[in-house]
Write an enzyme that holds these catalytic residues in place. Structure first.
Site, PDB file in Angstrom:
ATOM      1  N   HIS A  93      11.904 -54.737  -1.560  1.00  0.00           N
ATOM      2  CA  HIS A  93      11.573 -55.259  -2.888  1.00  0.00           C
ATOM      3  C   HIS A  93      12.813 -55.794  -3.563  1.00  0.00           C
ATOM      4  O   HIS A  93      13.925 -55.328  -3.314  1.00  0.00           O
ATOM      5  CB  HIS A  93      10.934 -54.175  -3.768  1.00  0.00           C
ATOM      6  CG  HIS A  93      11.712 -52.897  -3.850  1.00  0.00           C
ATOM      7  ND1 HIS A  93      11.722 -51.974  -2.831  1.00  0.00           N
ATOM      8  CD2 HIS A  93      12.517 -52.398  -4.816  1.00  0.00           C
ATOM      9  CE1 HIS A  93      12.485 -50.943  -3.173  1.00  0.00           C
ATOM     10  NE2 HIS A  93      12.997 -51.194  -4.372  1.00  0.00           N
ATOM     11  N   VAL A 134      12.295 -46.521  -2.550  1.00  0.00           N
ATOM     12  CA  VAL A 134      11.003 -46.850  -1.930  1.00  0.00           C
ATOM     13  C   VAL A 134      11.257 -47.691  -0.677  1.00  0.00           C
ATOM     14  O   VAL A 134      11.818 -48.785  -0.771  1.00  0.00           O
ATOM     15  CB  VAL A 134      10.091 -47.615  -2.919  1.00  0.00           C
ATOM     16  CG1 VAL A 134       8.763 -47.947  -2.254  1.00  0.00           C
ATOM     17  CG2 VAL A 134       9.878 -46.808  -4.200  1.00  0.00           C
ATOM     18  N   ASP A 136       7.882 -52.867 -13.230  1.00  0.00           N
ATOM     19  CA  ASP A 136       8.401 -51.559 -12.827  1.00  0.00           C
ATOM     20  C   ASP A 136       7.883 -50.490 -13.790  1.00  0.00           C
ATOM     21  O   ASP A 136       7.824 -50.681 -15.000  1.00  0.00           O
ATOM     22  CB  ASP A 136       9.938 -51.578 -12.832  1.00  0.00           C
ATOM     23  CG  ASP A 136      10.524 -50.403 -12.074  1.00  0.00           C
ATOM     24  OD1 ASP A 136      11.087 -50.621 -10.991  1.00  0.00           O
ATOM     25  OD2 ASP A 136      10.416 -49.246 -12.567  1.00  0.00           O
ATOM     26  N   ILE A 137       7.521 -49.343 -13.236  1.00  0.00           N
ATOM     27  CA  ILE A 137       6.938 -48.269 -14.053  1.00  0.00           C
ATOM     28  C   ILE A 137       7.981 -47.613 -14.963  1.00  0.00           C
ATOM     29  O   ILE A 137       7.636 -47.035 -15.996  1.00  0.00           O
ATOM     30  CB  ILE A 137       6.247 -47.229 -13.134  1.00  0.00           C
ATOM     31  CG1 ILE A 137       5.179 -46.471 -13.883  1.00  0.00           C
ATOM     32  CG2 ILE A 137       7.237 -46.301 -12.474  1.00  0.00           C
ATOM     33  CD1 ILE A 137       4.208 -45.714 -12.973  1.00  0.00           C
ATOM     34  N   ASN A 169      18.124 -53.011  -3.543  1.00  0.00           N
ATOM     35  CA  ASN A 169      18.792 -51.824  -3.026  1.00  0.00           C
ATOM     36  C   ASN A 169      18.388 -51.614  -1.572  1.00  0.00           C
ATOM     37  O   ASN A 169      17.242 -51.857  -1.203  1.00  0.00           O
ATOM     38  CB  ASN A 169      18.409 -50.606  -3.855  1.00  0.00           C
ATOM     39  CG  ASN A 169      18.840 -50.748  -5.305  1.00  0.00           C
ATOM     40  OD1 ASN A 169      19.946 -51.187  -5.575  1.00  0.00           O
ATOM     41  ND2 ASN A 169      17.960 -50.397  -6.234  1.00  0.00           N
ATOM     42  N   HIS A 203      14.322 -56.384  -7.500  1.00  0.00           N
ATOM     43  CA  HIS A 203      14.179 -56.107  -8.926  1.00  0.00           C
ATOM     44  C   HIS A 203      14.618 -57.379  -9.670  1.00  0.00           C
ATOM     45  O   HIS A 203      15.713 -57.887  -9.421  1.00  0.00           O
ATOM     46  CB  HIS A 203      15.127 -54.991  -9.373  1.00  0.00           C
ATOM     47  CG  HIS A 203      14.902 -53.663  -8.710  1.00  0.00           C
ATOM     48  ND1 HIS A 203      14.314 -52.604  -9.360  1.00  0.00           N
ATOM     49  CD2 HIS A 203      15.215 -53.209  -7.469  1.00  0.00           C
ATOM     50  CE1 HIS A 203      14.277 -51.553  -8.551  1.00  0.00           C
ATOM     51  NE2 HIS A 203      14.821 -51.893  -7.394  1.00  0.00           N
TER      52      HIS A 203
HETATM   53  P1  AMP Z   1      14.530 -48.657  -5.525  1.00  0.00           P
HETATM   54  O1  AMP Z   1      15.374 -47.511  -6.004  1.00  0.00           O
HETATM   55  O2  AMP Z   1      15.318 -49.939  -5.417  1.00  0.00           O
HETATM   56  O3  AMP Z   1      13.786 -48.315  -4.262  1.00  0.00           O
HETATM   57  O4  AMP Z   1      13.470 -48.943  -6.672  1.00  0.00           O
HETATM   58  C1  AMP Z   1      12.175 -48.427  -6.693  1.00  0.00           C
HETATM   59  C2  AMP Z   1      11.574 -48.778  -8.031  1.00  0.00           C
HETATM   60  O5  AMP Z   1      10.188 -48.571  -7.960  1.00  0.00           O
HETATM   61  C3  AMP Z   1      12.098 -47.957  -9.217  1.00  0.00           C
HETATM   62  O6  AMP Z   1      12.678 -48.834 -10.190  1.00  0.00           O
HETATM   63  C4  AMP Z   1      10.844 -47.267  -9.751  1.00  0.00           C
HETATM   64  O7  AMP Z   1      10.819 -47.148 -11.149  1.00  0.00           O
HETATM   65  C5  AMP Z   1       9.749 -48.187  -9.240  1.00  0.00           C
HETATM   66  N1  AMP Z   1       8.431 -47.581  -9.066  1.00  0.00           N
HETATM   67  C6  AMP Z   1       8.133 -46.433  -8.427  1.00  0.00           C
HETATM   68  N2  AMP Z   1       6.806 -46.212  -8.439  1.00  0.00           N
HETATM   69  C7  AMP Z   1       6.252 -47.255  -9.105  1.00  0.00           C
HETATM   70  C8  AMP Z   1       4.915 -47.611  -9.452  1.00  0.00           C
HETATM   71  N3  AMP Z   1       3.858 -46.844  -9.124  1.00  0.00           N
HETATM   72  N4  AMP Z   1       4.717 -48.759 -10.133  1.00  0.00           N
HETATM   73  C9  AMP Z   1       5.762 -49.539 -10.484  1.00  0.00           C
HETATM   74  N5  AMP Z   1       7.038 -49.263 -10.174  1.00  0.00           N
HETATM   75  C10 AMP Z   1       7.292 -48.127  -9.501  1.00  0.00           C
END
Ligand code: AMP
Length: 126
Positions: free
Chosen positions: A111, A107, A40-41, A98, A113
């Site tokens: 996915h 997103v 995760d970024i 989520n 986490h």
């Molecule tokens: P969610 O709120 O469950 O949709 O989580 C989306 C996750 O994607 C968050 O923890 C972000 O930090 C992560 N994220 C967004 N863009 C990127 C990226 N380019 N590379 C890695 N993680 C990302």
């Protein structure tokens, strides 16, 4: 009682779709034919890995309803391989998915986490 049919509309411009197309970089942990896992970024813990299917599924319910069994098995085995790869099995970890607005999903590509590397505290902030 009959189940209500659900329909999902996948947005191919989402950031994880762009990662899968190689348009933006990622820090890959493991990759299989159906699954990609990457860091995760904005990590929320010392270990914070995202695991995504390569197929176009919006959320958990979409993946569970429409992914072929082979993709579902591959995905879960990949999650277990990630836990081995980032060495969280001994002390433990948390898996979160989520979904939707109440779940605070940002997103719209399914996915999980995988979080660990320190005591994670109670499941939800109160
Ligand atoms: P969610 O709120 O469950 O949709 O989580 C989306 C996750 O994607 C968050 O923890 C972000 O930090 C992560 N994220 C967004 N863009 C990127 C990226 N380019 N590379 C890695 N993680 C990302």
């Amino acid at each position: 009682m009959a189940e209500k049919a659900r329909f999902w509309t996948y947005d191919p411009t989402n950031i994880f779709a762009r990662i899968l197309r190689g348009e933006i970089p990622n820090k890959t942990v493991i990759e299989t034919s159906h699954t990609l896992a990457f860091h995760d970024i904005h990590p929320q813990a010392p270990v914070h890995v995202l695991v995504i299917p390569k197929g176009p599924y919006v959320d958990f319910a979409h993946f569970a309803a429409e992914a072929p069994a082979e993709e579902i098995v591959d995905f879960h085995r990949a999650c277990a391989r990630v836990c081995e790869a980032v060495a969280v099995n001994e002390d433990g970890f948390r898996i979160i998915s989520n979904s939707g607005s109440h779940g605070h999903q940002d997103v719209p590509h399914f996915h999980l986490h995988i979080l660990g590397g320190r005591p994670l505290g109670p499941m939800l902030a109160r």
